[in-house]
Design a protein around this motif. Structure first.
Motif, PDB file in Angstrom:
ATOM      1  N   ALA A  44      82.140 105.236 115.380  1.00  0.00           N
ATOM      2  CA  ALA A  44      82.001 106.132 114.229  1.00  0.00           C
ATOM      3  C   ALA A  44      82.584 105.474 112.971  1.00  0.00           C
ATOM      4  N   LYS A  45      83.722 104.834 113.117  1.00  0.00           N
ATOM      5  CA  LYS A  45      84.346 104.162 111.969  1.00  0.00           C
ATOM      6  C   LYS A  45      83.451 103.053 111.424  1.00  0.00           C
ATOM      7  N   ILE A  46      82.899 102.287 112.333  1.00  0.00           N
ATOM      8  CA  ILE A  46      82.035 101.173 111.918  1.00  0.00           C
ATOM      9  C   ILE A  46      80.806 101.716 111.198  1.00  0.00           C
ATOM     10  N   LEU A  47      80.173 102.717 111.817  1.00  0.00           N
ATOM     11  CA  LEU A  47      78.913 103.209 111.243  1.00  0.00           C
ATOM     12  C   LEU A  47      79.141 103.944 109.927  1.00  0.00           C
ATOM     13  N   SER A  48      80.328 104.529 109.755  1.00  0.00           N
ATOM     14  CA  SER A  48      80.541 105.189 108.461  1.00  0.00           C
ATOM     15  C   SER A  48      80.882 104.153 107.398  1.00  0.00           C
ATOM     16  N   ALA A  49      81.341 102.979 107.795  1.00  0.00           N
ATOM     17  CA  ALA A  49      81.648 101.943 106.801  1.00  0.00           C
ATOM     18  C   ALA A  49      80.417 101.138 106.397  1.00  0.00           C
ATOM     19  N   VAL A  50      79.484 101.013 107.315  1.00  0.00           N
ATOM     20  CA  VAL A  50      78.358 100.088 107.100  1.00  0.00           C
ATOM     21  C   VAL A  50      77.231 100.771 106.328  1.00  0.00           C
TER      22      VAL A  50
END
Ligand code: AMP
Ligand code: MG
Length: 427
Positions: A44-50
């Motif tokens: 979730a963290k990765i996808l919200s950053a990308v």
């Protein structure tokens, strides 16, 4: 991968005297910067950053496997006009009973409209794809007729209105949706767009990715390994995974565990949209990636995820470049690429469906999960049955190479033989 700027394996001067080598002068890093987080939280963290890269218009010929950046709707019906589904005779069904003899008043080939029209008792010789003459409402296939001079004898048992006629708009009506945002352009979708006369399409940009392998112990395939060295398997494997994800592998380089060299390599790599690093992200003194990322002013957003294999996984960014640090053990690198890097790269390129394809399977044997972390087992899928294959340690690439699917087993779970499971397909 072909057009990659592959700067592989310039064997660097290694094993310099300790006094002049900054490799061993780095103090061991403490683990206080990032806590171990769950797999779901990490994704979730990765996808919200990308963020998605800007969309771009490409010709249909260059659009295979790219992701639609806009919605598209039909502007012409399919078929565009009523036409024949067979080589045969266009007729009025009411006058084409068995043994009727109809007068042939003309011929209508495909690709040209002769604007023919026919009356009761008449027929037009017609070919597949040719426009229907006005007044005709059915086609009798050639095999059910006999040609007699300027007449055609109908031998079919029964002809009904609409037989072998492809009606305009029956396949696709004007205004119907052709593409949704995020749809992948497959061969048939390109065919559909081409059938609308469309020449180009707006798609998400193709991400340019750098692959950086690290490790003093690695020799390139083709080199003579020194005592204690092993061959690099991750460079090619990760570049191949990246290429299969649809990105351009713009740089591929190996870097020894030398701090300055690593900083320079990562700085170069960070000019791309994303960097995938193999090795050097764990806790040993030779694991210099985190330190080097800090040195080049990259942010580390997360480090260490509760997943097996793959715990030392790292994610960060530098300016507009996203950085993924994968553990060096080949199975860990493979699994973390698929569960964290692949979805992020797909999202950058405009995809909406980010997951691997799934299949239901029956487990052929008992299996037990890890005490604390979800465990991805590698296995063979045959006739909808899943069997773990090869050793399941994170360095064991032989089993991985023969595996078709991953089975994610929750912490502490025990699955008995015969259980119905859902596996992730990895080809
Ligand atoms: P590291 O994550 O750098 O601590 O490496 C963990 C293990 O993976 C070590 O046994 C390394 O030798 C091995 N390893 C690291 N990079 C590679 C690679 N590119 N190919 C094969 N094995 C590797
Ligand atoms: Mg290493």
């Amino acid at each position: 991968m072909r057009n990659a700027d592959c700067e592989l394996w310039r064997r660097s001067p290694r094993r310099a005297p300790k006094s002049s080598n900054r490799r061993l002068t780095q103090a061991p890093l403490h683990h206080d910067c990032c806590v171990v987080i769950s797999e779901e939280e990490a994704r979730a963290k990765i996808l919200s950053a990308v963020a998605s890269l800007p969309a771009t218009e490409v010709s249909l010929a260059d659009a295979l496997d790219r992701f639609a950046a806009t919605e598209l709707f039909a502007t012409i019906p399919l078929p565009p006009f009523d036409n024949s589904a067979m080589d045969g005779y266009a007729v009025r069904a009411e006058s084409a009973g068995k043994n009727a003899r109809l007068k042939i008043i003309g011929e209508q080939p495909a690709g040209v409209s002769k604007n023919l029209s026919l009356l009761r008792g008449e027929a037009v010789r017609i070919f597949t794809g040719a426009p229907m003459p006005s007044g005709a409402d059915a086609v009798v296939m050639q095999e059910e007729t006999k040609h007699e001079d300027d007449l055609v004898l109908i031998e079919a048992e029964k002809i009904s209105v609409g037989d072998f006629v492809r009606k305009a708009g029956a396949d696709l009506a004007v205004g119907q949706q052709l593409l949704k945002r995020g749809d992948q352009l497959r061969p048939a979708s390109l065919g559909l767009l081409a059938s609308q006369g469309i020449e180009s399409v707006c798609v998400g940009a193709q991400a340019a990715v750098a692959i950086v392998t690290t490790g003093d112990e690695l020799a390139a395939p083709g080199q003579q390994p020194r005592a204690g060295e092993i061959f690099d398997s991750n460079g090619l494997m990760l570049a191949s995974l990246a290429a299969k994800t649809g990105v351009k592998v713009a740089m591929q380089r190996h870097c020894p565990d030398i701090f300055d060299t690593l900083c320079r390599t990562l700085l170069d790599a960070a000019q791309q949209d994303a960097v995938v690093i193999s090795g050097g992200v764990s806790v040993g003194e030779h694991d210099l990636v985190r330190k080097a990322l800090r040195e080049i002013s990259a942010e580390i957003d997360l480090w260490r995820v509760a997943v097996k294999p793959g715990k030392p996984f790292l994610f960060g960014k530098r300016d507009r470049c996203f950085i993924f640090g994968l553990p060096g053990n080949p199975v860990s690198a493979f699994v973390t690429f698929l569960i964290f890097v692949r979805p992020a790269l797909l999202q950058m390129m405009g995809a909406i469906d980010l997951g691997l394809a799934r299949a239901n399977a029956r487990l052929t044997h008992e299996i037990g999960g890890d005490e604390t972390r979800p465990h991805y087992f590698r296995g063979e899928l045959a006739d909808a049955a899943f069997t773990v294959i090869g050793r399941q340690e994170s360095h064991a690439i032989f089993g991985l190479a023969r595996a078709d699917a991953l089975l994610r087993v929750r912490p502490k779970a025990r699955l008995s033989a015969g259980s119905e499971v859902e596996v992730l397909l990895i080809h």
